[in-house]
Design an enzyme around this catalytic site. Structure first.
Site, PDB file in Angstrom:
ATOM      1  CB  SER A 465     -40.987 -42.523  -5.033  1.00  0.00           C
ATOM      2  OG  SER A 465     -39.675 -42.450  -5.520  1.00  0.00           O
ATOM      3  CG  ASP A 476     -45.687 -28.550 -12.072  1.00  0.00           C
ATOM      4  OD1 ASP A 476     -46.485 -28.033 -11.277  1.00  0.00           O
ATOM      5  OD2 ASP A 476     -44.623 -29.081 -11.714  1.00  0.00           O
ATOM      6  CE  LYS A 490     -37.716 -42.131  -0.163  1.00  0.00           C
ATOM      7  NZ  LYS A 490     -36.894 -41.939  -1.369  1.00  0.00           N
TER       8      LYS A 490
END
Length: 682
Positions: A465, A476, A490
């Site tokens: 999460s 990224d 998740k």
């Protein structure tokens, strides 16, 4: 059926005689839930992320989930029962939409009849069965649920039950229990199951039925009836005056889902996700078999006052799954400071010089909301604490930084967003897409950066999460090397919706990285992989039934600070070479290899005592040899018993992550020098 005849055929077999008069009453629908059924359809179709149409396709899936919820180990229904009940597989959607769920109770009452007869017969004949077990026979029991099929005859089901009982009795016998104690524990087990059935009411049946429907949509959408939600709540936490673990039912067993960071189970024992709890005892009192017991009853036994001891008998998810062991845990209340960020410094020697690498371990994304509401300006939060620790580490002249998010199951989204902002200027960190397709980016609005130097993020399969949001954003942006194992996956958001009776926890949105990739199902893949004892086949979003798919949306605008993939051809071989020489990693990889072999071996369990003991001794000998090989390579004293083996120090991973970071820095400096030289020549 003549059980004595079958006994001769199977040598130690048994078939069950006719049961006494029924002790339980058939259950019928509660009409006050008719409105709830209609609300469920409207809510699921209206606001669930996938905007589903509750139709025959959903009904067919829900039928399978309902049967599995009632009889997960295929212990009561026969194949003929399933064939007969299949007539209802396309009726669940209509039942819910029309507010008439009689079909759920019709199926349940067939199950109730089969279960009642089985358990009453079992109780009646258990003593002679246990006394008649012959542990010298070469028999086996299938323990692979994927290979378990519905019995086609009563005799076949009788034999399956006989083998299950024999397996548990043999496990207890090998653990030193007397025949009398074995019989007492087994009798208590099936009395517990009968008591559970006796306590099951019409509301419980409705909740199971409703959750069969929601499970056909995704594993995180659940219905909770007003007074029965605790029974089926998969996020049942024992953090208050307990052991600090999240439990759920798995077949007839209580399974560990995850450990609360800083809790007693995480700090005092080697309890692990996917371990099964088969008995619970209090200090100085006999163990109580909890297989088949209601989850809330098991929780009540594990909970207790602080500083008291609970004893758990478990079957491990790692390696030898046919042998149980007992662990003792002192109950404690998990406090906020137990889950707070912590720091350490790893010293790495290279070319006669010592480099300091700071490590910040963050068990969860937390914020002291009570202190915030009270106006306390010094409230604790994961971001504030991490910033303070970074400032302290910078004063120690660290060369690089590691953010350790292993076993971090998530927490506050706001904190995850703010913490990412410590390492990047203002910019997006995550995108949230709702059921209407609208995408909302969340980001850091503070242009200041707390730490801009080289860093890595450590993750594993239990990083979930909010952890995945941070790791994904750092990857990224090219802001950090991501090291470890594939994260949990998740990537969905749930909200609570009030209904006429009870609540619906419903999946309403999905998380996406700034690159546009979802964290759902796939999770975050590390740039450089570390070995892990966590089995991805049994733990993680992809291991759950019916998870939402991984997909991709448009990326956002964001800078990339380092082209991390360009460094990997240099970093990966060096990492592999170090692991091949490091005694700790050699031992971990050997343990993983043994574990994989044992998983396949123990899908079929021997019911021969001599064979079981030989297997147990072989496993212990291999484990001891593996550990002593590691200790000899490190110059440590060898051990004489597996009971003295302790888990490999987690600093092993931090040290290797530090080595990778120093390789990264050196490679980057070399690339800069070459670029400067080329510029000067031009």
């Amino acid at each position: 059926m003549n059980y004595k005849r079958l006994l001769l055929c199977l040598l130690t077999g048994y078939t069950f005689a006719a049961s006494p008069a029924s002790a339980f009453q058939a259950l019928q629908p509660l009409h006050e839930y008719d409105k709830v059924s209609k609300e469920l359809v409207e809510t699921l179709e209206g606001i669930h992320y996938n905007r589903p149409n509750i139709d025959d396709a959903i009904s067919s899936k829900a039928f399978d989930y309902y049967i599995d919820a009632l009889d997960p180990s295929k212990s009561f229904f026969l194949q003929s029962d399933i064939d007969s009940l299949t007539q209802y597989q396309n009726s669940f959607d209509d039942a819910l939409r029309n507010g008439d769920v009689q079909v759920a109770y019709t199926i349940y009452n067939v199950y109730l009849e089969r279960l009642e007869k089985r358990l009453l017969d079992l109780q009646e004949h258990l003593p002679e069965m246990v006394k008649g077990f012959d542990y010298t026979l070469d028999e086996t029991l299938n323990t692979d649920p994927d290979k378990q099929t519905w019995a086609t005859t009563d005799a076949e089901l009788d034999d399956y039950w006989r083998k299950r009982l024999k397996n548990r009795a043999l496990t207890l016998k090998i653990n030193g229990e007397s025949e009398e104690k074995i019989l007492t524990m087994l009798e208590r087990r099936y009395k517990n199951q009968l008591r559970q059935v006796d306590q099951t009411n019409a509301t419980d049946v409705y909740q199971t039925f409703a959750n069969a429907i929601t499970s056909a949509l995704d594993p995180h959408t659940s219905y909770f009836a007003p007074r029965a939600s605790e029974t089926f709540n998969i996020n049942m936490s024992l953090s208050l005056e307990g052991i600090g673990a999240v439990l759920q039912m798995d077949d007839d067993y209580t399974k560990v889902v995850r450990l609360i960071p800083g809790g007693p189970a995480a700090t005092q024992s080697d309890l692990s996700p996917n371990d099964r709890i088969i008995a619970v005892g209090q200090e100085g009192a006999p163990m109580v078999d909890v297989v088949g017991m209601r989850l809330d009853d098991v929780v009540d036994m594990i909970r207790g006052e602080s500083d008291t001891t609970v004893v758990l008998e478990i079957t491990s998810s790692k390696g030898d799954t046919q042998t149980s062991k007992r662990i003792s845990i002192v109950r404690k209340k998990v406090k906020l400071e137990d889950q707070s960020a912590k720091k350490e410094v790893v010293d790495i020697e290279r070319d006669g010089k010592t480099y300091k690498v700071g490590v910040i371990t963050l068990p969860t994304f937390y914020s002291d909301f009570a202190a915030i509401q009270a106006g306390d300006k010094d409230y604790k939060s994961s971001t504030r604490d991490t910033k303070t620790l970074i400032d302290e580490l910078r004063k120690e002249n660290i060369t690089a930084l590691i953010l350790d998010l292993r076993n971090n199951g998530g927490g506050s989204l706001q904190e995850a967003n703010a913490l990412t902002g410590l390492f990047i200027p203002a910019g997006p960190t995550v995108q949230i897409r709702d059921q209407s397709g609208r995408v909302t980016p969340l980001g850091d609005t503070d242009a200041t950066i707390t730490y801009s130097g080289p860093m890595a993020v450590l993750i594993n399969r239990m990083s979930a999460s909010a952890s995945e949001i941070v790791a994904g954003a750092m990857q990224d942006y090219g802001r950090a090397l991501i090291l470890g194992d594939q994260s949990f996956g998740k990537g969905t958001v749930q909200v609570l919706q009030d209904l006429d009776k009870g609540q619906l926890k419903i999946t309403q949105a999905k998380f996406y990285r700034v690159s546009g990739e979802s964290t759902q199902h796939k999770g975050v893949m590390p740039d450089i992989a570390f070995p892990s004892l966590i089995d991805k086949e049994t733990i993680g979003e992809s291991a759950l039934d019916n998870p939402l798919i991984w997909d991709k949306i448009h990326e956002t605008r964001y800078p990339v600070y380092w082209n991390i993939p360009a460094y990997l051809p240099v970093l990966e071989p060096r990492h592999a070479a170090r692991m091949a020489k490091d005694p700790n990693f050699v031992a971990i990889n050997a343990q993983i290899s043994d574990f994989k072999q044992q998983v396949e071996t123990y899908k079929t369990v021997s019911l021969n005592e001599k064979t079981r003991i030989e297997q147990q001794e072989t496993n212990k000998a291999n484990e001891l040899l593996r550990e002593n090989t590691r200790r000899k390579a490190l110059g440590l004293d060898t051990l004489t018993s597996v009971d003295d083996i302790e888990p490999i120090d987690e600093d092993t991973f931090a040290k290797e992550a530090s080595e990778i970071l120093l390789d990264f820095i050196a490679t980057n400096q070399l690339a800069q020098q070459q670029a400067e030289k080329k510029t000067a020549q031009n």
